[in-house]
Each structure stands twice: as structure tokens, then as C-alpha cells.
Design a protein around this motif. Structure first.
Motif, PDB file in Angstrom:
ATOM      1  N   ARG A  52       0.805  -1.211   0.000  1.00 43.38           N
ATOM      2  CA  ARG A  52       0.000   0.000   0.000  1.00 43.38           C
ATOM      3  C   ARG A  52       0.842   1.266   0.000  1.00 43.38           C
ATOM      4  O   ARG A  52       0.306   2.345   0.171  1.00 43.38           O
ATOM      5  CB  ARG A  52      -0.951   0.012   1.217  1.00 43.38           C
ATOM      6  CG  ARG A  52      -2.074  -1.000   1.130  1.00 43.38           C
ATOM      7  CD  ARG A  52      -3.111  -0.604   0.093  1.00 43.38           C
ATOM      8  NE  ARG A  52      -4.188  -1.564   0.029  1.00 43.38           N
ATOM      9  CZ  ARG A  52      -4.185  -2.615  -0.802  1.00 43.38           C
ATOM     10  NH1 ARG A  52      -3.174  -2.813  -1.617  1.00 43.38           N
ATOM     11  NH2 ARG A  52      -5.193  -3.450  -0.817  1.00 43.38           N
ATOM     12  N   THR A  53       2.159   1.122  -0.118  1.00 39.65           N
ATOM     13  CA  THR A  53       2.987   2.329  -0.177  1.00 39.65           C
ATOM     14  C   THR A  53       3.886   2.249  -1.401  1.00 39.65           C
ATOM     15  O   THR A  53       4.115   1.169  -1.941  1.00 39.65           O
ATOM     16  CB  THR A  53       3.900   2.474   1.059  1.00 39.65           C
ATOM     17  OG1 THR A  53       4.887   1.448   1.002  1.00 39.65           O
ATOM     18  CG2 THR A  53       3.119   2.368   2.352  1.00 39.65           C
ATOM     19  N   LYS A  54       4.400   3.414  -1.790  1.00 40.41           N
ATOM     20  CA  LYS A  54       5.303   3.409  -2.944  1.00 40.41           C
ATOM     21  C   LYS A  54       6.582   2.659  -2.615  1.00 40.41           C
ATOM     22  O   LYS A  54       7.176   2.036  -3.476  1.00 40.41           O
ATOM     23  CB  LYS A  54       5.602   4.841  -3.394  1.00 40.41           C
ATOM     24  CG  LYS A  54       6.382   5.651  -2.394  1.00 40.41           C
ATOM     25  CD  LYS A  54       6.711   7.041  -2.885  1.00 40.41           C
ATOM     26  CE  LYS A  54       7.505   7.758  -1.801  1.00 40.41           C
ATOM     27  NZ  LYS A  54       7.794   9.144  -2.095  1.00 40.41           N
ATOM     28  N   PHE A  55       6.971   2.699  -1.336  1.00 40.22           N
ATOM     29  CA  PHE A  55       8.180   1.969  -0.951  1.00 40.22           C
ATOM     30  C   PHE A  55       8.073   0.499  -1.356  1.00 40.22           C
ATOM     31  O   PHE A  55       9.001  -0.078  -1.920  1.00 40.22           O
ATOM     32  CB  PHE A  55       8.411   2.089   0.553  1.00 40.22           C
ATOM     33  CG  PHE A  55       9.565   1.250   1.045  1.00 40.22           C
ATOM     34  CD1 PHE A  55      10.865   1.686   0.893  1.00 40.22           C
ATOM     35  CD2 PHE A  55       9.334   0.013   1.644  1.00 40.22           C
ATOM     36  CE1 PHE A  55      11.925   0.910   1.323  1.00 40.22           C
ATOM     37  CE2 PHE A  55      10.390  -0.760   2.068  1.00 40.22           C
ATOM     38  CZ  PHE A  55      11.686  -0.317   1.910  1.00 40.22           C
TER      39      PHE A  55
ATOM     40  N   ARG B 198       6.241  -0.817  -3.636  1.00 41.73           N
ATOM     41  CA  ARG B 198       6.309  -0.982  -5.086  1.00 41.73           C
ATOM     42  C   ARG B 198       7.752  -0.882  -5.557  1.00 41.73           C
ATOM     43  O   ARG B 198       8.183  -1.590  -6.459  1.00 41.73           O
ATOM     44  CB  ARG B 198       5.443   0.103  -5.746  1.00 41.73           C
ATOM     45  CG  ARG B 198       5.004  -0.239  -7.137  1.00 41.73           C
ATOM     46  CD  ARG B 198       3.993  -1.376  -7.155  1.00 41.73           C
ATOM     47  NE  ARG B 198       2.767  -1.041  -6.490  1.00 41.73           N
ATOM     48  CZ  ARG B 198       1.830  -0.300  -7.052  1.00 41.73           C
ATOM     49  NH1 ARG B 198       1.973   0.171  -8.253  1.00 41.73           N
ATOM     50  NH2 ARG B 198       0.729  -0.032  -6.387  1.00 41.73           N
TER      51      ARG B 198
END
Lengths: 328, 500, 334
Positions: free
Chosen positions: A195-198, A200
Motif C-alpha cells: 500500500r505504499t510506494k516503498f 512498489r
């Protein structure tokens, strides 16, 4: 979450679903077989026991999943676990004379900081100096173990604060606290990863580091962070183990990296990075835990346990191989 | 069906070959014949079935039905090894050298001559054999050099030598020129002519239609897995061939509607990187497509990497609208509105094992963050927008990029950069290995993009593409800027002259 | 002829020993299998506190064998070439030290085995405690608390190590005397507390309410079982639990009533006794300096020339736990 989509040219939808759920199905089959084999298996107490037994490996495996998703490996988890555990123990022990006993929560904080620091050292050397993860963490495996012995003087640290022991032995309503901590850590990790860009970016770095860099991702920082996460979770696991065994044991966690890697691989995560899931790791952790528990309950020799675990690891990877082969 | 007009004997015949991949009908009863001394081109858009057909020939896939005859005998290969033993060799599009082995070791990998007793490799005879094979195609590369010291073009030539070393009657060349420049292409075509006189049969696959007319005798056209026609190249022209390949009619290959201004947008002064390129200065104007041409190894791609911050330049400055900017990392460049479509989709463009969605939003995902979390609805909206905008053919946004065709993969890369809302687009070989239809869509995108007051710098080895799309053309040679040509005066001859 | 050579060699040896006595220090190496773990730490500390070392008669060096027989082998080679006078040797396993002893013997270095025997007749002497006896003692104590009948589980050391083999022999010998005692489970936990904890948890599930006694072949594993019993919400006092070695944590557990018995493997006596024996060969008319000979009157000095010295086991029970705890505190004080 970025579970792989089904590739075209797969046999029907049913088999696709079976494939997606293969680890869960294996787990169900094993549980079913064990519940037939022994009446004790399905008891609530036993299931709670298994959860408690897997919580340490579970925490290590969460960190290991992050690391392996970036295409790295962390061989130092067992040693970092021991270091974190011994540092925490030293601050809650009445017998450890060098250091006064302090508030257990502060002690846990210090232990976690110690493990996180070791993880950060892994991360800096791997991301900045570009030492390969295998070599760096192999070195850390030895360094952290040695530091643990130096710090503890090679002796178990005992006579620990009673409040602190609750962390390993107490209950949060019906769940043992280690299990509750593991579940909370899992949920947080899941949110971070999906749920975070991290999260991804972790997948992107493992999928293709060069492409990730050109896409503006600070690859070095992501790599650094996964080792920090691993170090933190190792120290957390070490703290739980210390509280569970009532002693900071410098030999704790020997060869735990093998079980953590096994759980991640059984869970379908690719050793080359970019592919895999945290749910898979959870199932892998449970699978190993249930098999160990079941074979104990059935009084099967531990020799067979090892053979069994090895075959599952190789089998899981072979399945993946056949799949990617048919994908071409 | 035998419209070739030659009366040479037939080496290879594939009849009614049919192949399905779990529901996808990849080949629908295709038949093809190859004669001695013939260069037989196979044409079609990506997904037309060219590669599948060749992989069945090589024994990588098994055909569902259909027959194959080699020199009149029915054959069916279970593996590439069997095909090789029967005299069919392939030069693959993707090169697979072992970097730390020598040229000779690579050519004869697994077939090394041994000393008496069979214990040790006889290196003297190995190197002599390699020398012979290389001499046969008039290539001068020392057999004892390590593969990693060779240029891409030289590696390609070694791969060709390797294929020849099997003394195969049938050679398959799959996009053999995609990694090499014009000069090496000439060498390759000389080799092909030599092979023809030796009575070999060659299947030639290429997206570069011009090459097909230069080198092939006959061409077989496939479309959507179906056999369309086999014709001698002498009776065809490029437009006619394209019309056979695509069902719709193309009105001109290039789309160029942008009008350049003379407002300076990006200025580069003396940007240099040791060992890669010398000091380069240029100005990109708003609304302009600036082409960069040069032979392979002239330092064009390296220059783009310095400009984008992939590699650290040794000196020079970059100004955006007159203000100096520091592009130390790709992240800096992206923040300044620069995007970089790299030359090599698979190595530096995409994460093949991730989904279309994850690849598309890799750069822009920081925009969807609300607090600590990704706003997945906004992300999905943009992904679908990009898929829609470029007409990316994918069953779903969760499809793995690996399973898409080359053209669609390139569109995913473009979609990613589009979502980052850049104003300057750096493109390195933007249409390599892409079928005609997709190429046109990409040209249209470039043109529209420039027309909105943005700027494009395009590096390409394809002369027609450079000339067709650029407002100005800079020519690189040996790591430096060797000349500038305006759109009006650009011609293939002139560009080649400056580049060599 | 041969006799003459032997005689001359013996004469040389005596003479050189005589010179040595005249002034220089004796160089003696303590070759441990590894300095991790409480037992070896205590062993090394005890050596450093031996009067001969404190008074400066002996120049002592402790070697860390790092749990590797080949490391110990090379340490022996080093000591032999550097002219050490004697080596006090704790091998990792009974089968693992014979080559090392042969190396030392070839260089006329005295080797006194301590704690774990070596399968070699070249060993000058051996001082240790008989593991069969400790296994027998702990099983007896567990069964006694169970009232001579019931079910026991045995948590074993790493299979194949001499301590595991001999302690198991003792365990089973005691159990064989009680036909009404049944062994429910017998498995290894590799000397590890964490492993024993998981094992015992699973056994408590598999045999609910049936386990009366736990025989741990070392203290760490017995302590793991205690943790499992507590984790299952059961009362430790309902179980008979015993371990071997007398590690600090186990003494504490006995004090608290969580364990019924730990059997002290006397590291001090095994270490200091070994040094006395070595000095007995080096110094003319040597009189032992360690207290261990007074602590255990049944262990006779006999001029220091016996082949075997047997250090008796000391059971630690609630009665003497406080005293042992104090002794331990003294030894571990830094």
C-alpha cells in the motif's frame, strides 16, 4: 497486491486458481492429514503452540522476504537475532553486572536499536560499497555472532525482569504475546509492501534495478532500507526468544537463516527478486511449523524432519521452474 | 505457392504447420519451402507467427499438426540440439555469449577438439578452427580475444561464425542487424552472399523492410498466424510489402505534424564523460524533435545517459530555459520534467516479471500517495488512461509485461513516462524491434508531444527514421559531435558521409 | 641397543625437567573445544585461578578450539613447535582428538585430558567425570520424585556425541530398574534451550496429562522443558525435572523449585586437577596445590601418576543450591 497475473496459454481457469493457491492447498492437505493421524493436532492449544513456535521464524522471514524481493539475501539473521536478544537481556537482567537493570520497554528499544544498527551496516555496505549481499551478510553472520559472544562474555544472561518475560510468555487475551506481535508485524509489513510506494519500489528494484534507477527510484536507499528492516525484525525476534526462554542466549538463532530462506522460497518468492508475496511467506512459515509440529506429535525422528523440509524446498522451487518454463 | 522462380532443389519444406497455445491460435496451417542458395525473408507484424514458426523448425516447440521434410526426408525435432545435428542453425536475436571465454571457446562451446586421450582441450587446434570459420566470412577478430572485449557488432559476427561452424545447410537469422550499425550490416550482407554461393538456404527475419529488398530473393508474408503469400522480392516494392503485412492501408510511415519554434528549451554546454564521449554542446527548442544519428559505438547512447544522470559526466553544464540544473541522478532529471526511453527495453526499460500496472506507474507512483499510502483508485485511473492512450494490447493491467509483444512493451515504457508528465523526452532507438503499426503510433505520439511545446531528442540508427522524424539532425562520430544537418538538406548519403 | 637408546632418552628427559625446575616458567596450554558456553568459561577461569598460575610457576595460555577438531589439531601443532611443556586438553568429542594427542606425544609434550576422554592410549592421564553415572543419577532422582512409577520423556544431546551416548546409557540403566516407568519419548534437542522448548510443547500436546518426569541430558534443555511447562499453564512442581552440568541458570531454577535436580559437572576440579597432574610430571616431588583434592577425598592424588582421575558429581538440590550459587557467583565475578 501485485500477485502475478495468470499468463496466457495456461490450462483452464480452474487450474490457474489451483496454481495460485498451491501453497495454501498444500498447507490444508498437510493439516488434514495430520488431523487424521493424531487427534491432538487440531486442538486449539496445539494450534496456538504452533503459532507461538513459528513467530520467531515468522519475523525473520518477513524481513527476509523484503530482502529477497530486491534480489538480495540476508544470511546474518540468526546472528543479528542473538545480538538483539542478548542486548535486550543485558538491560533487564539482575545478574548481568556491567549494566544496571532498566525499564523493560526501554531495554527492548535498545535491543531493537542494536539489531537495526547491524542491519543498517549491512545496508550501507551493500548499497554504497556494492559488496554483494551474499558476501556482506556472510561476514555479518560471523561479526554479529562474535559481537554477541564478546558482549555476553560467552555466557547466557539470566535472572531477567518478570515484566519483561511477559513479552514472551504472557497472553494478549487468548493469543500469546509473541503470536500477537508477529501478526501485527505481518500486517504492518503487508501494508508497507502493498500500500505504499516503498513496497512498489522494492518489487521494482528486484524486477530490474537498472530500469528502476532510470525511472527515478533511489535504488541504493531501497536496498539499504530492506536490510534495516531485516535487522530490526531480527532483533525483535531475538527479544521474543529471550523472553520466551527466560535467558539471553548467545548461541541462539544458529542456522535460523536456513529456515527463514526456506519459508520465503516455499512461499513462491523468486531468489532473483521481483516476484513473490508476503502471504506466500506466511504460508511457508506455517507449512514448516506444522510439519515440525506434526512430526513431533507423531514421534517421527527429527532426521526425517530435515529430509522432509529439504524436499519441500526443492519441490517448491521445481514447481516454479516448470511454471516459468511453460510461460516462454 | 512455388512462385520463387528458381529451380534449385528444395532443402526444407514445412507443410500445414499448426500450433495453438492454450486457446491462442498462433499458426494456422502455414506452409513454406526453402531452396538451396536462397535467402528467404519472413515478414509480418509482431505476433504474426514468425518466431513461433522458426521455433517449431528448431525443435523448441512441437507443432500440433503438420509435416516437415529436410532434404526430402520427414523430420521432427524434439530439441534445438537435434535440429543442429540435422544441419539447421539459428542466429538468435538475443545474443548469449559467455563474456569471460575467448572467441574460439564460444564458437566451439561443447565441441572443443581434445588432445590425444581426450583429457585436455587442444587449444592450438581450437584457435586454428576458429580462425578458419572467421576467415570464411571475412571477419578479422583474434580467436583468443575475450568475448567481453568485443563490441556488440563483433559479438553478432561471432554468433554468425558460430552458426556457420556447424556446417549447416539451413541458417535462420532472426533480426541479425538489430544490434549492429550500417557498416557491419554491409559486412553481414557480404557474408550472406558468400553463403548463397555455397548453396546454403537462409531464413531471414527482420523488421527493416529495406534490408529485405537488399538481401532476400523471396519473401513469405504471415499475418495473425496465417500464411498470406510468398513472392519474389524483385516483383515487390516496400509499400506493396507493407500492405500485405497489415490488413489496413498505411498512408505514409511517418507522422510528422509538429512545428518547431526557436525558443531555446534545453541547452547543453560541453557535457563530457571520459572514455565515452567528448564535449558535446547542443540546444533543443520548444516544439522540436532533434535527431541524433551515428554509427554504433559513436557515443550517442552514452551522451543521453550523461544528460539524464544515469552516469555522472566529468564536466559541462545543462540549462533548462536558461537556468542551470544539476542532473546527478535520474530522479533529478525527472523532477525537472525530463524522461528517458532507453535503447534496451528488457535490460533497462522494464521489469519484465512485474505487471503492466506496476511498470506503468513506477515513476509516477509518488504522485498517488495520500499520506503514507498509495491512492489505488487514482493509480488505477491513470494506468487505464495510459493503456487506452497508447492502445496497449493486454488482457488486463495485471498481465505480466513479459507476456506482451515488443511493440506493446515499448508502449508501456512510453505510458510510464507520459504519466510522469515530462516536457522533454529523450528516446534511444524508440522503435527498435517493433512492428510497423506500432511504430506509426509511436511516431504520432512523438509528433503530438513536441507540438504541445515540448521537446524530443531521438537517437536512432535507422536513417529513414531519423530523416523522417527530425527537425534537425546531429551526427555523432567517434564520441564527438561531427556535424549538424537541417531537415531540408538531410539525405541518407549526407548523414552517412558525416558519420563515417 | 634399543634399551640403551630408551635409557638415554629418559635420562635426557629427566635432566631437562631438572633444568626446567631450576628457574624457568612452565609453558602450559589449555586447549578448549570452544570458549562459548558456561562450562568452558568456568573451566578456563578456574585454570587462571590455579595457585601455580597465580604464583607465576606456570605461564598459561588458553586456546579456543571453535568447536572444530581440525582447529584443535593445528593448535596442537603450534604448541608442540613452540615448546610447550604440557597441554590440558578438552576435545570436542571422544573420537576427535587422537591425532592431536599423537602430534603432541611425538614432540614429547605431556597431554592431560580433561572433561572428555580421548580415544588414544598416548594420553598421559585423564581427569573427568563419568557421564554414565550422571545419567544414572539424574534418572534415579526423577524416578524417585515420581514415586518409582509413571511416564518420562528424555531430551537428548546431539546424537552420536560421547556425552549423549554415555548419559543415555545411564538414563536407561536407571529406568530399567523400574518396570513401572515408561519412556514416552526420547529425542534430541541438540543441547539447545529453544529447541527443547518447542519439543516439550509438542509433547505436552501429544501426551496431555501423561508426562510425569523430564530427563534432560543437559541443563539448558531441562530449562527449555520448564519453560514449555509454564507456557502450557501447568505447574512445574507437578513434574520431576532434572538436568546435568550445573549451569548458573539451573542452580537458580533449583533454588526456585522449578527444577528438582541439576548435577554439577565440576569444571573447577576438572581444570585445576588437570593442571596439578601435568605439573606432577614436570616438577620433581610435586605436591598438588588445588583445593579439589581436599573437596573430594574419594579422589586420591596417588603421587599424581594414575592414568585416570574420576571427579565425582555433585547433585544440586534445594538443600545445597544456595551454597552452590554463592560459589558460582564468586567464580564468575569479574
Amino acid at each position: 497486491m501485485p500477485e502475478e497475473a495468470s499468463a496466457p496459454g495456461k490450462p483452464g481457469k480452474f487450474w490457474t486458481i489451483v496454481w495460485e493457491l498451491r501453497i495454501a492447498i498444500a498447507l490444508i492437505i498437510i493439516c488434514f492429514a495430520l488431523s487424521l493421524a493424531t487427534p491432538y493436532f487440531m486442538r486449539e492449544r496445539n494450534l496456538i503452540n504452533v503459532l507461538r513456535q513459528v513467530s520467531v521464524n515468522g519475523l525473520l522471514s518477513i524481513g527476509m522476504t523484503f530482502v529477497i524481493l530486491t534480489g538480495g539475501i540476508d544470511l546474518s539473521v540468526g546472528s543479528m537475532l542473538a545480538f538483539g536478544g542478548v542486548v535486550t537481556a543485558s538491560f533487564v537482567s539482575n545478574a548481568f553486572k556491567d549494566i544496571p537493570s532498566i525499564n523493560p520497554f526501554l531495554a527492548i528499544f535498545l535491543g531493537l536499536a542494536a539489531g537495526t544498527l547491524l542491519g543498517a551496516i549491512n545496508g550501507v555496505v551493500i548499497s554504497k560499497v556494492k559488496v554483494t549481499p551474499f558476501i556482506m551478510t556472510l561476514g555479518m553472520l560471523s561479526i554479529a555472532r562474535g559481537m554477541t559472544y564478546i558482549y555476553s562474555n560467552g555466557m547466557p544472561i539470566t535472572d531477567l525482569d518478570k515484566t519483561f518475560l511477559q513479552v514472551g510468555q504472557g497472553y494478549a487475551s487468548f493469543l500469546p504475546i509473541p503470536v500477537a506481535i508477529f501478526l501485527v508485524a505481518f500486517l504492518i509489513a503487508w501494508v508497507v509492501l502493498y500500500r505504499t510506494k516503498f513496497g512498489r519500489y522494492v518489487y521494482a528494484v528486484g524486477g530490474n534495478a537498472r530500469s528502476a534507477r532510470i525511472s527515478g527510484i533511489n535504488v541504493g536507499f531501497i536496498v539499504f532500507m530492506v536490510y534495516v528492516i531485516s535487522g530490526f525484525l531480527c532483533a525483535l525476534a531475538g527479544t521474543l526468544l529471550t523472553a520466551r526462554t527466560s535467558a539471553g542466549l548467545p548461541q541462539a538463532g544458529m542456522s535460523y537463516e536456513l529456515d527463514a530462506i526456506a519459508a520465503v522460497v516455499i512461499g513462491g518468492t523468486s531468489m532473483t527478486g521481483g516476484k513473490g508475496s508476503l502471504i506466500g511467506t506466511l504460508l511457508g512459515v506455517l507449512l514448516i511449523g506444522f510439519i515440525n509440529n506434526g512430526l513431533d506429535l507423531l514421534s517421527v525422528s527429527s532426521y526425517y524432519q530435515q529430509v522432509c523440509k529439504g524436499m519441500i524446498i526443492v519441490g517448491a522451487v521445481m514447481l516454479d521452474y516448470f511454471q516459468s518454463d511453460s510461460d516462454r | 505457392m512455388t512462385a520463387t522462380g528458381t529451380d534449385q532443389e528444395i532443402i526444407l519444406r514445412m507443410v500445414n504447420v499448426d500450433k495453438r497455445f492454450h486457446g491462442v491460435h498462433a499458426l494456422k496451417g502455414v506452409s513454406i519451402e526453402l531452396r538451396r542458395g536462397e535467402v528467404h525473408a519472413i515478414c509480418g507484424e509482431n505476433g504474426a507467427g514468425k518466431s513461433t514458426l522458426m521455433k517449431i523448425l528448431m525443435g523448441v516447440y512441437a507443432a500440433d499438426s503438420g509435416d516437415m521434410q529436410l532434404n526430402g526426408h520427414p523430420v521432427r525435432f524434439q530439441s534445438p540440439r537435434q535440429a543442429l545435428d540435422a544441419g539447421i542453425a539459428i542466429i538468435e536475436q538475443e545474443l548469449t555469449p559467455i563474456p569471460d571465454m575467448t572467441v574460439a571457446e564460444n564458437i566451439f562451446l561443447g565441441r572443443e577438439p581434445m588432445t590425444a586421450g581426450g583429457l585436455f582441450v587442444n587449444y592450438r587446434s581450437l584457435n586454428r578452427m576458429a580462425q578458419d570459420v572467421l576467415a570464411r566470412i571475412k571477419v578479422r577478430i583474434e580467436p583468443t580475444r575475450k568475448m567481453k572485449t568485443l563490441s556488440v557488432a563483433e559479438v553478432q559476427l561471432v554468433e554468425i561464425a558460430k552458426a556457420l561452424s556447424y556446417d549447416s545447410d539451413v541458417l535462420i537469422m532472426d533480426e541479425p542487424t538489430s544490434a549492429i550499425g550500417e557498416r557491419e550490416t554491409d559486412v553481414l550482407f557480404d557474408i550472406i552472399r558468400t553463403l548463397k554461393t555455397q548453396g546454403k538456404g537462409i531464413f531471414y527475419i527482420s523488421h527493416r523492410l529495406k534490408e529485405i529488398f537488399r538481401v532476400a530473393d523471396v519473401v513469405t508474408i504471415l499475418r495473425d498466424g496465417e500464411y498470406i503469400a510468398t513472392k519474389p522480392t524483385s516483383g515487390l516494392d516496400q509499400d506493396a510489402l507493407v500492405n500485405l503485412m497489415i490488413s489496413r492501408k498505411l498512408e505514409g510511415q511517418y507522422v510528422k505534424e509538429n512545428t518547431p519554434t526557436d525558443v531555446p528549451f534545453l541547452t547543453v554546454r560541453n557535457l563530457r564523460r571520459r572514455g565515452k564521449h567528448e564535449a558535446v554542446s547542443l540546444v533543443l527548442h520548444r516544439g522540436e524533435i532533434l535527431g541524433i544519428y551515428g554509427l554504433v559505438g559513436a557515443g550517442r547512447s552514452e551522451f543521453l545517459e550523461s544528460l539524464f544522470g544515469v552516469a555522472r559526466p566529468d564536466g559541462g553544464e545543462v540549462l533548462l530555459e536558461g537556468k542551470p540544473v544539476a542532473h546527478r541522478t535520474p530522479y533529478d532529471s525527472i523532477r525537472n520534467g525530463v524522461a528517458f526511453v532507453t535503447e534496451d527495453r528488457k535490460n533497462s526499460g522494464l521489469a519484465l516479471i512485474l505487471s503492466v500496472k506496476d511498470n506503468t506507474t513506477l515513476t509516477s507512483i509518488r504522485k498517488y500517495h495520500r499520506g503514507p499510502f498509495v491512492n489505488r483508485r487514482r493509480e488505477m485511473r491513470d494506468v487505464l488512461r495510459a493503456i487506452d492512450f497508447f492502445g496497449i494490447k493486454t488482457p488486463s493491467e495485471r498481465q505480466l509485461v513479459r507476456n506482451l509483444s515488443g511493440g506493446n512493451q515499448q508502449k508501456v515504457v512510453l505510458g510510464r513516462w507520459l504519466l510522469a508528465q515530462p516536457s522533454i523526452l529523450l528516446m534511444d532507438e524508440p522503435t527498435r524491434g517493433i512492428d510497423v503499426g506500432a511504430k506509426r503510433e509511436i511516431y504520432k505520439f512523438m509528433s503530438d508531444f513536441a507540438n504541445e511545446g515540448n521537446g524530443v531528442i531521438m537517437v536512432s540508427s535507422e536513417l529513414p527514421e531519423v530523416i523522417g522524424m527530425s527537425d534537425r539532425i546531429l551526427v555523432f562520430k567517434d564520441g564527438r559531435l561531427n556535424g549538424e544537418v537541417s531537415r531540408a538538406e538531410a539525405s541518407e548519403e549526407l548523414l552517412m558521409q558525416i558519420a563515417t | 641397543m634399543r634399551k640403551t637408546v630408551l635409557f638415554l632418552a629418559a635420562l635426557l628427559l629427566v635432566l631437562s625437567a631438572g633444568f626446567a625446575q631450576a628457574g624457568q616458567k612452565y609453558r602450559i596450554g589449555g586447549a578448549t573445544y570452544g570458549l562459548v558456553g558456561e562450562y568452558m568459561k568456568l573451566w578456563a577461569t578456574a585454570l587462571e585461578r590455579h595457585p601455580a598460575v597465580v604464583q607465576g610457576l606456570v605461564d598459561l595460555t588458553i586456546f579456543d578450539g571453535r568447536y572444530d577438531a581440525s582447529v584443535q589439531q593445528s593448535q596442537f601443532e603450534t604448541m608442540s613447535s613452540q615448546g610447550y611443556d604440557a597441554i590440558l586438553f578438552v576435545p570436542i568429542d571422544i573420537e576427535a582428538g587422537a591425532a592431536a594427542v599423537a602430534t603432541a606425544h611425538a614432540n614429547d609434550v605431556i597431554v592431560v585430558g580433561s572433561n572428555t576422554r580421548v580415544n588414544s592410549d598416548l594420553l598421559t592421564a585423564y581427569i573427568g567425570s563419568n557421564d554414565v553415572i550422571s545419567g544414572y543419577m539424574e534418572a534415579k532422582a526423577v524416578i524417585a520424585k515420581m514415586g518409582g512409577k509413571g511416564n518420562v520423556v528424555i531430551i537428548e544431546g546431539p546424537i552420536g556425541q560421547s556425552a549423549q551416548i554415555e548419559r543415555r546409557e545411564g538414563n536407561l540403566k536407571a529406568i530399567a530398574e523400574y518396570p513401572e516407568v515408561k519412556v514416552l519419548e526420547m529425542r534430541t534437542a541438540n543441547w539447545s534451550r529453544a529447541e527443547a522448548l518447542a519439543l516439550m510443547e509438542n509433547w505436552l500436546t501429544a501426551h496431555p496429562g501423561q508426562i510425569d518426569g523430564v530427563i534432560g541430558q543437559n541443563d539448558e534443555m531441562a530449562l527449555g522443558a520448564v519453560q514449555a511447562i509454564k507456557a502450557a499453564g501447568l505447574d512445574v512442581k507437578d513434574f520431576a525435572v532434572a538436568g546435568i552440568d550445573g549451569v548458573s541458570d539451573a542452580i537458580m531454577a533449583v533454588k526456585n523449585g522449578e527444577m528438582d535436580l541439576s548435577i554439577l559437572q565440576d569444571a573447577v576440579s576438572q581444570a585445576q586437577g588437570a593442571l596439578d597432574i601435568a605439573l606432577g610430571y614436570l616438577v620433581k616431588d610435586y605436591q598438588p596445590m588445588s583445593d579439589c583434592w581436599k573437596d573430594y577425598p574419594e579422589m586420591k592424588w596417588n603421587g599424581g601418576k594414575d592414568k585416570n582421575y574420576d571427579v565425582p558429581w555433585t547433585p544440586i538440590t534445594k538443600d545445597n543450591a544456595d551454597e552452590q550459587w554463592a560459589k558460582r557467583q564468586d567464580l564468575t565475578a569479574r
